[in-house]
Design an enzyme around this catalytic site. Structure first.
Site, short mmCIF file in Angstrom:
data_model
loop_
_atom_site.label_atom_id
_atom_site.label_comp_id
_atom_site.label_asym_id
_atom_site.label_seq_id
_atom_site.Cartn_x
_atom_site.Cartn_y
_atom_site.Cartn_z
N LYS A 1 34.74 4.60 54.94
CA LYS A 1 34.94 4.63 53.49
C LYS A 1 36.36 5.01 53.10
CE LYS A 1 33.30 9.36 52.72
NZ LYS A 1 34.54 9.91 52.18
N THR A 2 37.01 5.90 53.89
CA THR A 2 38.38 6.28 53.54
C THR A 2 39.31 5.08 53.66
OG1 THR A 2 37.93 8.52 54.33
CG2 THR A 2 40.23 7.90 54.01
N GLN B 1 23.70 11.83 52.28
CA GLN B 1 24.53 12.98 52.62
C GLN B 1 24.72 13.92 51.43
OE1 GLN B 1 27.86 12.29 55.57
NE2 GLN B 1 27.59 10.17 54.92
N ARG C 1 27.56 13.66 63.05
CA ARG C 1 28.89 14.17 63.38
C ARG C 1 29.27 13.80 64.81
NH1 ARG C 1 30.42 13.67 59.02
NH2 ARG C 1 28.34 12.78 58.79
N ASP D 1 35.68 9.61 45.31
CA ASP D 1 35.11 9.74 46.65
C ASP D 1 34.04 10.83 46.63
OD1 ASP D 1 34.75 9.30 49.32
OD2 ASP D 1 36.50 10.43 49.97
N GLU D 2 33.11 10.78 47.61
CA GLU D 2 32.02 11.76 47.72
C GLU D 2 31.28 11.89 46.39
OE1 GLU D 2 31.19 12.69 50.52
OE2 GLU D 2 32.93 12.80 51.83
#
Length: 658
Positions: free
Chosen positions: A28-29, A241, A591, A210-211
């Site tokens: 996504k970044t 998330q 992770r 974002d987020e």
């Protein structure tokens, strides 16, 4: 690496509102960075683009990627946190927020002290924390004190609304705001003033958030006010998330986008570039137990990876020993760095046994999510001096530094000073500069206050012509702060650490002054937002909570304490928040890049007693074919034991050679 079809669709859609549902490790970044570049290519000026994220670290990484992609054009981009954006708006539009230029931003400790001072006498600590959290929630929902009182449904809520009103009145008198105000007040400004709203909508023609799943009600209203009816924005998030409801995040904001913007397009990023395929299948199986409005199935072209190991341990000490032993084997056999390994847990208290096991094996480690530079007392002291120099109305800063170092000014004197300041409608510092006020105080503290105010006046004259780092050095030298620190620290190491922190602050001030060319008041406001823990590049096993691990990845991950009551947490089970705990487990699983180790204890010490434990219900939700339970496959266990023994012998040999 080229964009995949879903990523490409997310980058190129700029003609209307867009929600990008970005699964863990789906790039996504990169999508955000490429979209900023694409918007510039399509004719948007960099100054018209705004990218918002949640942490200073994430904003810094995004700026670095944008700089690599856009070169010099990246300098015009605004990439910041929600709170930094709110501060920027309030600095430009202070009068709309009912503030004067040079206002102060109180940190969490200062705002809590102020609430404690205003709360009814004799209030219990638990009730005070409840009041603090309730006021914070009201602000995060965008409610002012009047609205809070209207919403109060009982005596306790009315008490919170009354304290909220007193608190805001005191903040206004101090020309100060707290962190929650940095969102609430810009929302109120934009919603109440059409001309102001139009000006900021014209300033930022395209927004990226974002987020997005972590936004609260006030942050969503800020996004709507800036985006306007045109809906020129991209929101990037992942409902799987969403793990911060306990601090105000509202997952329903994902659904509100579709309700408020019927033309909303949704793009799902489901290809994972991080995790071994086996880990992804396990994560998909777990999160599938939650009801989901936007279901996703992550997939990967990466290798299968080894089975997920599950360790059954006697107690938490045994668990720590076993997990550390496994990590040593990963290090020796996998030829990786210690920092490629992480141990994740539900609560900070679980780190104690792990630290002991790591120390016993001379294994380096770093506890992530600890205090940042800006949480250190000496840094707060230094910044409080600068804040008071920049803003004589900053009573919070005044109270922090008036006896740091000691000046023989007692609590009774400060109380009488406060009474006079309130009578004259002055701040404490301003009142201390009045001869008529000092005449009513005892001689020694009166003289000390007069001398203190003389120093402040001298430093305020210097502030306009002296670099902030040089001014800070002058202040600390004049007050004898170095000698004061000598009285606090028992060891040279403690004293050296404090001095390193002071030096680091000076470097930060110098760097910001060069970049922004701003006055001392604005500089102290900006620095007050830098609360993220400093990056630690030491090579050591990372110990951290699952919440702190979000956004990170490691080659080897151990997830410990998988017992019902520990994870999922007992309070979450009692309050019906198991779905959020499951999302937290999903975050922990994803992770891991290569190997994943899960462990639980049959017994665990709690509150001074030993209790039998039930394995976490989440273990039952994992597909059996992806797991290797220790004790169920003797041949494989024997082979693994030989590998562990060889790794430990290699580790011992390396330590002896060292």
């Amino acid at each position: 690496m080229q964009l995949n079809p879903a990523q490409n669709a997310a980058v190129r859609h700029i003609d209307g509102p867009l929600l990008v549902l970005a699964g863990a490790g789906s790039g996504k970044t990169r999508v955000v960075t490429e979209k900023l570049a694409y918007l510039v290519e399509r004719g948007f000026a960099p100054e018209q683009l705004l990218a918002i994220t949640f942490t200073n670290k994430a904003a810094r990484e995004m700026r670095e990627r944008a700089a690599a992609r856009l070169r010099a054009q990246a300098e015009g981009l605004t990439i910041c946190t929600f709170h930094a954006l709110g501060l920027r708006m309030m600095q430009a539009e202070a009068r709309f927020a009912g503030l004067r230029p040079g206002f102060s931003v109180l940190d969490a400790d200062e705002s809590f002290k102020l609430l404690k001072e205003l709360a009814p006498s004799g209030i219990s600590k638990d009730n005070l924390f409840w009041l603090k959290n309730t006021i914070s929630q009201l602000k995060n929902q965008g409610h002012d004190p009047g609205q809070a009182m209207a919403l109060a449904g009982g005596a306790r809520e009315r008490q919170a609304a009354e304290l909220y009103a007193s608190y805001q009145k005191r903040l206004a008198a101090f020309n100060a705001v707290d962190f929650d105000d940095l969102i609430r007040l810009p929302v109120a400004m934009l919603e109440e003033h059409e001309s102001l709203r139009s000006r900021w909508q014209a300033r930022y023609r395209y927004l990226m958030v974002d987020e997005y799943q972590d936004t609260n009600s006030a942050q969503y209203r800020l996004l709507k006010a800036l985006a306007g009816e045109r809906g020129a924005f991209t929101a990037v998030g992942d409902d799987d998330q969403s793990i911060y409801a306990w601090r105000g995040a509202d997952p329903e904001n994902l659904n509100r986008l579709g309700e408020d913007y019927p033309a909303l397009r949704i793009v799902k990023l489901e290809q994972n570039y991080r995790c071994a395929a086996r880990i992804l299948r396990a994560a998909n199986a777990v999160i599938g137990h939650n009801p989901r409005v936007h279901p996703k199935t992550l997939w990967s072209d990466l290798p299968e990876g080894p089975p997920i190991r599950v360790l059954v341990c006697r107690d938490n000490d045994h668990e720590a020993e076993r997990v550390v032993g496994e990590l040593i084997a990963r290090k020796e056999n996998g030829k990786c760095r210690w920092s490629d390994c992480a141990v994740l847990y539900r609560g900070n208290h679980q780190a104690r046994a792990l630290e002991q096991a790591l120390r016993l094996t001379s294994t380096p480690y770093v506890i992530a999510g600890g205090d940042s530079l800006f949480d250190c007392a000496e840094v707060k002291d230094a910044l409080a001096y600068l804040r008071l120099i920049a803003n004589p109305s900053d009573d919070g800063a005044f109270l922090r530094v008036i006896n740091t170092p000691r000046r023989e000014i007692g609590a009774t004197t400060l109380e009488r000073l406060g009474e006079q300041a309130a009578r004259l409608n002055l701040s404490l510092s301003q009142a201390a500069g009045q001869d008529s006020v000092l005449a009513q105080l005892p001689a020694r503290p009166s003289a000390a206050l007069a001398q203190f105010e003389h120093l402040l006046s001298e430093w305020r004259r210097q502030a306009n012509r002296t670099a902030p780092d040089e001014l800070l050095a002058e202040v600390l030298d004049r007050i004898g702060y170095s000698e004061y620190l000598d009285t606090l620290d028992k060891t040279p190491e403690q004293r050296q650490r404090r001095q390193r922190n002071i030096d680091a602050l000076k470097n930060i001030l110098a760097g910001f002054a060069r970049q922004r060319r701003s006055g001392l008041a604005e500089l102290t406001q900006v620095v007050s937002l830098l609360s993220d823990a400093d990056d630690d590049d030491r090579d050591g096993v990372r110990l951290m909570t699952l919440h702190a691990a979000k956004g990170l990845e490691f080659r080897h991950v151990a997830l410990v304490g998988l017992e019902d009551g520990t994870f999922p947490h007992a309070s979450a089970v009692d309050e019906g928040r198991v779905e959020e705990e499951r999302r937290l487990f999903y975050v922990g699983l994803t992770r891991a890049r290569q190997t994943l180790l899960l462990s639980y204890s049959e017994k665990r010490r709690r509150f001074g007693s030993v209790e039998a434990c039930t394995p976490s219900r989440f273990l039952d939700e994992l597909p059996a074919k992806e797991l290797h339970w220790e004790g169920r496959e003797p041949e494989r266990d024997a082979e693994h034991a030989r590998d562990l023994a060889a790794a430990h012998l290699a580790r011992m040999a390396a330590l002896l050679d060292g």
